[in-house]
Design an enzyme around this catalytic site. Structure first.
Site, PDB file in Angstrom:
ATOM      1  N   GLU A  98       0.847  -1.194   0.000  1.00 52.53           N
ATOM      2  CA  GLU A  98       0.000   0.000   0.000  1.00 52.53           C
ATOM      3  C   GLU A  98       0.885   1.248   0.000  1.00 52.53           C
ATOM      4  O   GLU A  98       1.997   1.227   0.531  1.00 52.53           O
ATOM      5  CB  GLU A  98      -0.904  -0.064   1.244  1.00 52.53           C
ATOM      6  CG  GLU A  98      -1.867   1.051   1.435  1.00 52.53           C
ATOM      7  CD  GLU A  98      -2.871   1.247   0.302  1.00 52.53           C
ATOM      8  OE1 GLU A  98      -2.421   1.494  -0.830  1.00 52.53           O
ATOM      9  OE2 GLU A  98      -4.074   1.191   0.550  1.00 52.53           O
ATOM     10  N   ASP A  99       0.399   2.312  -0.599  1.00 49.54           N
ATOM     11  CA  ASP A  99       1.192   3.546  -0.593  1.00 49.54           C
ATOM     12  C   ASP A  99       1.046   4.301   0.734  1.00 49.54           C
ATOM     13  O   ASP A  99       2.016   4.787   1.277  1.00 49.54           O
ATOM     14  CB  ASP A  99       0.825   4.460  -1.783  1.00 49.54           C
ATOM     15  CG  ASP A  99      -0.661   4.739  -1.876  1.00 49.54           C
ATOM     16  OD1 ASP A  99      -1.448   4.013  -1.235  1.00 49.54           O
ATOM     17  OD2 ASP A  99      -1.057   5.678  -2.580  1.00 49.54           O
ATOM     18  N   ASP A 102      -3.743   5.639   6.134  1.00 45.64           N
ATOM     19  CA  ASP A 102      -4.214   6.908   6.706  1.00 45.64           C
ATOM     20  C   ASP A 102      -5.301   6.598   7.746  1.00 45.64           C
ATOM     21  O   ASP A 102      -4.996   6.288   8.896  1.00 45.64           O
ATOM     22  CB  ASP A 102      -4.715   7.796   5.556  1.00 45.64           C
ATOM     23  CG  ASP A 102      -5.034   9.212   5.983  1.00 45.64           C
ATOM     24  OD1 ASP A 102      -5.068   9.479   7.196  1.00 45.64           O
ATOM     25  OD2 ASP A 102      -5.272  10.067   5.111  1.00 45.64           O
ATOM     26  N   PHE A 151      -1.647  16.803   3.399  1.00 46.38           N
ATOM     27  CA  PHE A 151      -2.191  16.144   2.200  1.00 46.38           C
ATOM     28  C   PHE A 151      -1.020  15.866   1.278  1.00 46.38           C
ATOM     29  O   PHE A 151      -0.431  16.788   0.713  1.00 46.38           O
ATOM     30  CB  PHE A 151      -3.239  17.025   1.509  1.00 46.38           C
ATOM     31  CG  PHE A 151      -4.049  16.236   0.522  1.00 46.38           C
ATOM     32  CD1 PHE A 151      -5.311  15.773   0.861  1.00 46.38           C
ATOM     33  CD2 PHE A 151      -3.539  15.924  -0.732  1.00 46.38           C
ATOM     34  CE1 PHE A 151      -6.041  14.997  -0.033  1.00 46.38           C
ATOM     35  CE2 PHE A 151      -4.261  15.151  -1.625  1.00 46.38           C
ATOM     36  CZ  PHE A 151      -5.523  14.689  -1.280  1.00 46.38           C
ATOM     37  N   ARG A 164       0.506  11.804  -9.510  1.00 43.83           N
ATOM     38  CA  ARG A 164       1.043  10.466  -9.261  1.00 43.83           C
ATOM     39  C   ARG A 164       2.444  10.314  -9.844  1.00 43.83           C
ATOM     40  O   ARG A 164       3.240   9.496  -9.380  1.00 43.83           O
ATOM     41  CB  ARG A 164       0.140   9.389  -9.883  1.00 43.83           C
ATOM     42  CG  ARG A 164      -1.248   9.274  -9.269  1.00 43.83           C
ATOM     43  CD  ARG A 164      -1.899   7.970  -9.704  1.00 43.83           C
ATOM     44  NE  ARG A 164      -3.340   7.956  -9.589  1.00 43.83           N
ATOM     45  CZ  ARG A 164      -4.015   7.592  -8.503  1.00 43.83           C
ATOM     46  NH1 ARG A 164      -3.361   7.258  -7.416  1.00 43.83           N
ATOM     47  NH2 ARG A 164      -5.329   7.587  -8.497  1.00 43.83           N
TER      48      ARG A 164
HETATM   49  C1  PRP Z   1      -5.803   6.061  -1.160  1.00 41.10           C
HETATM   50  C2  PRP Z   1      -4.472   5.374  -0.929  1.00 41.10           C
HETATM   51  C3  PRP Z   1      -4.842   4.243  -0.022  1.00 41.10           C
HETATM   52  C4  PRP Z   1      -5.984   4.790   0.794  1.00 41.10           C
HETATM   53  C5  PRP Z   1      -5.484   5.148   2.160  1.00 41.10           C
HETATM   54  O1  PRP Z   1      -6.507   5.392  -2.158  1.00 41.10           O
HETATM   55  O2  PRP Z   1      -3.907   4.931  -2.139  1.00 41.10           O
HETATM   56  O3  PRP Z   1      -5.278   3.112  -0.741  1.00 41.10           O
HETATM   57  O4  PRP Z   1      -6.465   5.931   0.089  1.00 41.10           O
HETATM   58  O5  PRP Z   1      -6.424   5.817   2.915  1.00 41.10           O
HETATM   59  P1  PRP Z   1      -7.197   5.221   4.190  1.00 41.10           P
HETATM   60  O6  PRP Z   1      -6.183   4.583   5.104  1.00 41.10           O
HETATM   61  O7  PRP Z   1      -7.805   6.460   4.809  1.00 41.10           O
HETATM   62  O8  PRP Z   1      -8.240   4.254   3.717  1.00 41.10           O
HETATM   63  P2  PRP Z   1      -7.712   6.024  -3.005  1.00 41.10           P
HETATM   64  O9  PRP Z   1      -8.998   5.505  -2.438  1.00 41.10           O
HETATM   65  O10 PRP Z   1      -7.554   7.516  -3.069  1.00 41.10           O
HETATM   66  O11 PRP Z   1      -7.498   5.382  -4.434  1.00 41.10           O
HETATM   67  P3  PRP Z   1      -6.165   5.404  -5.361  1.00 41.10           P
HETATM   68  O12 PRP Z   1      -5.179   4.444  -4.728  1.00 41.10           O
HETATM   69  O13 PRP Z   1      -6.652   4.932  -6.689  1.00 41.10           O
HETATM   70  O14 PRP Z   1      -5.630   6.818  -5.385  1.00 41.10           O
END
Ligand code: PRP
Length: 178
Positions: A98-99, A102, A151, A164
């Site tokens: 995971e990136d 949060d 952010f 990205r």
């Molecule tokens: C973002 C990010 C994680 C997630 C983290 O994904 O890549 O997957 O939010 O946030 P959290 O811990 O509050 O759930 P997003 O839903 O924006 O989709 P993306 O990866 O396609 O940008």
């Protein structure tokens, strides 16, 4: 794009070094096991690509697409699986990549889903972790960096699908997303 960034938090070099360390650790801990890296699209695609190349034992990868943010700056709390894995993970050693961790809502949902498929083991590797604001109880086994409460965009992380492709991770100016 650079003008939209308030501050560079993790440089390209710092990320490369840390990803190399994580890859070395995973290679050591999974020696003889052939783990499958599960990349959570889209945010972790760049991290997964680099992490895979820093792992020096046999491994495979698969992709799952989840979204809870849409084009908004805050999580909706509802995780939607837009693409499921192609492969069967029963009996496999799974590492979710995971990136950013949060609120934890995305990872808690995906962890629950994947653990119901009976993998031999299931761990989480996240590049960034925000220590504040957790809504779901989920802990990562491998963490690249602790992330300040800003952010953040770049190195896969987006705002409204943009940024990205930045090679570093930075905080976005407030006027861009507020
Ligand atoms: C973002 C990010 C994680 C997630 C983290 O994904 O890549 O997957 O939010 O946030 P959290 O811990 O509050 O759930 P997003 O839903 O924006 O989709 P993306 O990866 O396609 O940008």
């Amino acid at each position: 794009m650079r003008n939209d960034i308030e501050k560079v938090l993790f440089t390209e070099e710092a990320i490369a070094n840390r990803v190399g360390e994580l890859g070395a650790l995973i290679s050591e801990e999974y020696a003889g096991k052939e783990p499958v890296l599960v990349c959570i699209l889209k945010g972790s695609v760049i991290f997964t690509a680099d992490l895979m190349r820093s792992i020096n034992i046999p491994c495979t990868c698969d992709f799952i697409a989840a979204s809870s943010y849409g084009d908004s700056a805050t999580s909706s709390g509802n995780v939607r699986i837009r693409k499921d894995l192609d492969s069967d993970i029963e009996g496999r050693h799974v590492i979710i990549v995971e990136d950013i961790l949060d609120s934890g809502v995305t990872l808690a949902h995906i962890k629950g889903l994947l653990s119901s498929r009976k993998p031999a083991s299931l761990k989480i590797c996240t590049l960034l972790e925000k220590r504040t604001g957790k809504k779901a109880p989920v802990t990562a086994d491998y963490v690249g960096f602790e992330c300040p409460n800003a952010f953040v965009v770049g190195y896969g992380l987006d705002f409204a699908e943009k940024y990205r492709n930045l090679p570093y991770i930075g905080s976005l100016k407030r006027e861009i997303y507020a």
